[in-house]
Design an enzyme around this catalytic site. Structure first.
Site, PDB file in Angstrom:
ATOM      1  CG  ASP A   1      -0.175  -0.144   2.536  1.00 34.06           C
ATOM      2  OD1 ASP A   1       0.547   0.810   2.895  1.00 34.06           O
ATOM      3  OD2 ASP A   1      -0.271  -1.198   3.200  1.00 34.06           O
TER       4      ASP A   1
ATOM      5  CD  GLU B   1      18.942 -24.325 -15.679  1.00 27.84           C
ATOM      6  OE1 GLU B   1      17.751 -24.637 -15.739  1.00 27.84           O
ATOM      7  OE2 GLU B   1      19.737 -24.809 -14.837  1.00 27.84           O
TER       8      GLU B   1
END
Ligand code: DGJ
Length: 729
Positions: A532, A612
């Site tokens: 928030d 990777e």
């Protein structure tokens, strides 16, 4: 002047919007308009229907068409004949609940108001103005001051409310909402963001039904389940078209958003502190400050509205060294080790990370006290030397020796019953005498309304930060709160605790972030349960979700993007099969999705194969190359993940000189056309080249015809396209 007042009409003008209110013949403040600019007073739209059972104020005498129940009001109070949802309701000492608010005076001030003890949008004095409108109850000395902060260039208006008791007897405030907005005309839909742990901010859009629709949290935190943001839009509004209004409550505690469609099809939106877990005793002479709502609107759909919120949150809410700057790419050990680690393991992960170009090692939960699982240890913020021999300093020295920064996890607001802290101070945990408390993740919440608790946490954390070279703190909290009771308040004031908890939290964060201003604080709440604007005032980024699955994240990050800037969204590449869903996605897809945020890794890099690892090295370079564009560019949602077969988003430099398109195609199909997406935000008359290709496209073509994505083989395949304007190549 953004704010003017003439003949009882208040005009608030921003670059593209207008807000109007008017004091009527009875001193009642009517809401007239919020939307695109007009050149007149919009009171001609006020209507006075004679509606049965909608009564009239006494002074209206035989004007039976004047009713508080049908007029658009600027701040609706309970108990005096407006039967819609109120913005404020009180109980006076004689037990009555009426509050009849009439205009008293107003002030126009230079600069943006501040709110004592609460976060608020800030701006330079020459970039903002404040309007204060003072309303007073007709029968008591209760005053309500409506505050409007106007950031003209941002097209943002903030709203807040102060309630003053100028009488001698106390008043109980049962509800003080920060925003009340009446919209008399139109066919409206609302969008809100619901979810649960590991599934935050799912976007839900619905037509308004008659009666009240609500999105709220009574969990002591803004919550995973609902977010304190809401969007009201015209039926049919889309990313690019239609009128919409957005509101974001700058508050991290329980909240309530209610939207009522009334008997006349008028709409009222109220938003503020959750009233079921709130009651405030306002003694004579005291004031109560409600948190702030950030408000904006657009005539051109959701994208423009999001840009306004992104801009104001990034520039006028977030603070500190990292607010606008690039952030370190981090490796976090949580999903790599959980509680099972020691200094050697952490060092090995860090070593590999440094070789791949990662900037910071973050040590997550489990480094302190007796903390080998989540059943014990919270509150004892002393290093566990069984795991980290030689203490934090030694480990940090080694990490720094690898050329990496060091960050640490904490959960300061919580306590385990199996901890030294709880054994010494059981009275510091929130629980009701005579009842067993609810445990959640085996833990209890500390009483953040108790100044001794705040001081203890401050001392412990500041000591750790002073004695160690820690450059990042992940501030976590992992349970919803109930059993509200504090020995620090008299019985009749117990329902002040949920709000006082948040005030205590904010005071602590203010002190720590002020003193350790070079430290990057990341908010976290079991992922994104306290995402928030309030937390963003202290922490410029928040861990978005404990769901690190790339596929799921496209949906969570989509919902998050309506109000919150991309720089605030903590996002990591984790291992496969994914720990939350079991889904396997490629390292490339995981990287692309995590790059749409504050980027990092959360897996044991030593377990990756050479290919990777090469991909990780490339990803870190790519992220660093585009980080400015990702943080500062205008963000566009190109697809709707729940509806479309792919998710795609775009960052466009404000001057249109470059764009980065990223996305995930969810499912491959045989014998199908390649997917096409239409870009947006480019310069129509300019030419663009896709990086790595020869072909040149016009901005117009890319935005109308769109661009074909490469052929996709497999599910959840990511795409990434970087475009540069030709003249800037
Ligand atoms: C919840 C957080 O969201 C996770 O990332 C991790 O830090 C755990 N808490 C640790 O307990």
């Amino acid at each position: 002047m953004a704010i003017t007042a003439k003949h009882g009409v208040f005009h608030i003008e921003t670059a593209n919007t207008l807000y109007q209110m008017k004091v009527d013949d009875f001193g009642v403040l009517n809401h007239l308009w919020y939307g695109g600019k007009t050149d007149c007073v919009m009171d001609y739209l006020l209507d006075y229907p004679d509606v049965g059972f909608s009564g009239n104020i006494y002074e209206a005498e035989n004007r039976r068409t004047y009713s508080l129940d049908t007029l658009p009001l600027e701040y609706a109070s309970g108990g005096v004949g407006d039967f819609r949802v109120p913005a404020i309701s009180v109980t006076h000492e004689n037990g009555s609940c009426a509050l009849d608010l009439r205009f008293q005076e107003y002030h126009i001030l230079k600069g943006k108001y501040r709110i004592p003890g609460l976060p608020a949008v800030y701006a330079a004095d020459d970039k903002a103005e404040t309007l204060e409108i003072v309303l007073k109850d007709t029968a008591t000395d209760v005053r309500v001051i409506l505050k409007y902060g106007v950031l003209e260039e941002e097209d943002v208006i903030t709203r807040s409310v102060v309630v003053q008791n100028q009488g001698k007897t106390p008043v109980i405030l049962n509800r003080v909402h920060s925003l009340c907005m009446d919209i008399p005309y139109g066919e409206w839909e609302w969008i809100h963001f619901h979810g649960r742990h590991t599934k935050e901010r799912q976007t839900e859009r619905a037509a308004l039904v008659h009666g009240i629709q609500e999105s709220s949290s009574g969990r002591g935190m803004s919550s995973h389940q609902q977010n304190p943001t809401v969007l009201l839009c015209e039926k049919g509004a889309s990313e690019k078209f239609g009128f919409c209004v957005g509101a974001a409550l700058m508050y991290s505690g329980g909240f309530q958003t209610q939207i009522e469609r009334d008997q006349l099809d008028q709409v009222r939106l109220v938003m503020g502190i959750q009233p079921d877990t709130f009651a405030w005793h306002l003694e004579g002479g005291d004031s109560f400050y409600a948190p702030e709502v950030i408000l904006s609107c657009s005539e051109k759909g959701f994208a423009e509205l999001s840009h306004r919120f992104h801009h104001v949150i990034r520039n006028n809410v977030c603070r500190g060294k990292y607010k606008l700057s690039e952030r370190p790419v981090l490796i976090n050990n949580w999903e790599a080790t959980y509680f099972d680690f020691n200094d050697t393991k952490i060092e090995e992960i860090a070593k590999q990370a440094s070789e791949l170009g990662i900037d910071m090692m973050v040590l997550d939960d489990g480094w302190f006290g007796k903390r080998d699982s989540d059943i014990s240890g919270l509150g004892d913020w002393v290093v566990n030397e069984k795991k980290l021999q030689g203490g934090l300093n030694k480990l940090i020295g080694r990490i720094n020796g690898l050329g990496m920064k060091f960050g640490i996890w904490m959960e300061p607001e919580m306590v385990s019953e199996d901890s030294e802290l709880f054994r010494t101070h059981p009275e510091w945990a929130i629980r009701i005498p005579g009842r067993n408390p609810m445990r959640s993740r085996y833990q209890l919440a500390l009483d953040m309304a108790n100044p001794q608790v705040i001081e203890y946490i401050y001392q412990v954390i500041s000591k750790i930060l002073r004695e160690n070279n820690i450059e990042y703190v992940k501030w976590d909290v992992n349970r919803s709160i109930c059993d509200w009771y504090t020995p620090t308040l008299p019985e009749k004031r117990q329902l002040e605790l949920p709000h006082r908890y948040i005030l205590g939290l904010y005071a602590l964060l203010e002190r720590l972030t002020g003193e350790f201003s070079d430290v990057l604080f990341e908010g976290c709440c079991g992922g994104g349960g306290r995402f928030d604007a309030g937390m963003l005032y202290y922490c410029p980024q928040i861990w978005c979700s404990d769901d690190t699955d790339a596929h799921e994240r496209t949906v969570i990050q989509y919902g998050t993007s309506f109000f919150y800037p991309i720089s605030t969204v903590g996002s990591h590449v984790s291992a496969v099969p994914n720990h939350q869903t079991g889904r396997v996605t490629s390292i490339r897809t995981r990287g692309t999705v995590a790059m749409a945020g504050s980027f990092g890794y959360e897996l044991d890099l030593n377990k990756l194969n050479e290919e990777e690892k090469k991909e990780v090295t490339e990803q870190v370079k790519t992220y660093k190359k585009y980080q400015k564009l990702i943080y500062n560019g205008l963000y566009y949602r190109l697809c709707e993940p729940g509806r479309d077969s792919l998710s795609a988003w775009e960052f466009v430099a404000e001057d249109g000189s470059e764009a980065l398109v990223q996305g995930v195609v969810y499912r491959a199909e045989p014998n199908a056309l390649r997917k096409r997406i239409r870009l947006t935000g480019l310069l129509e008359n300019e030419k663009y080249r896709v990086e790595g290709e020869e072909e040149i496209y016009s901005g117009t073509a890319l935005m109308t015809g769109g661009i074909l994505l490469p052929e996709i083989k497999g599910d959840d395949v990511s795409v990434q396209i970087h475009l540069k304007r030709l003249s800037t190549l």
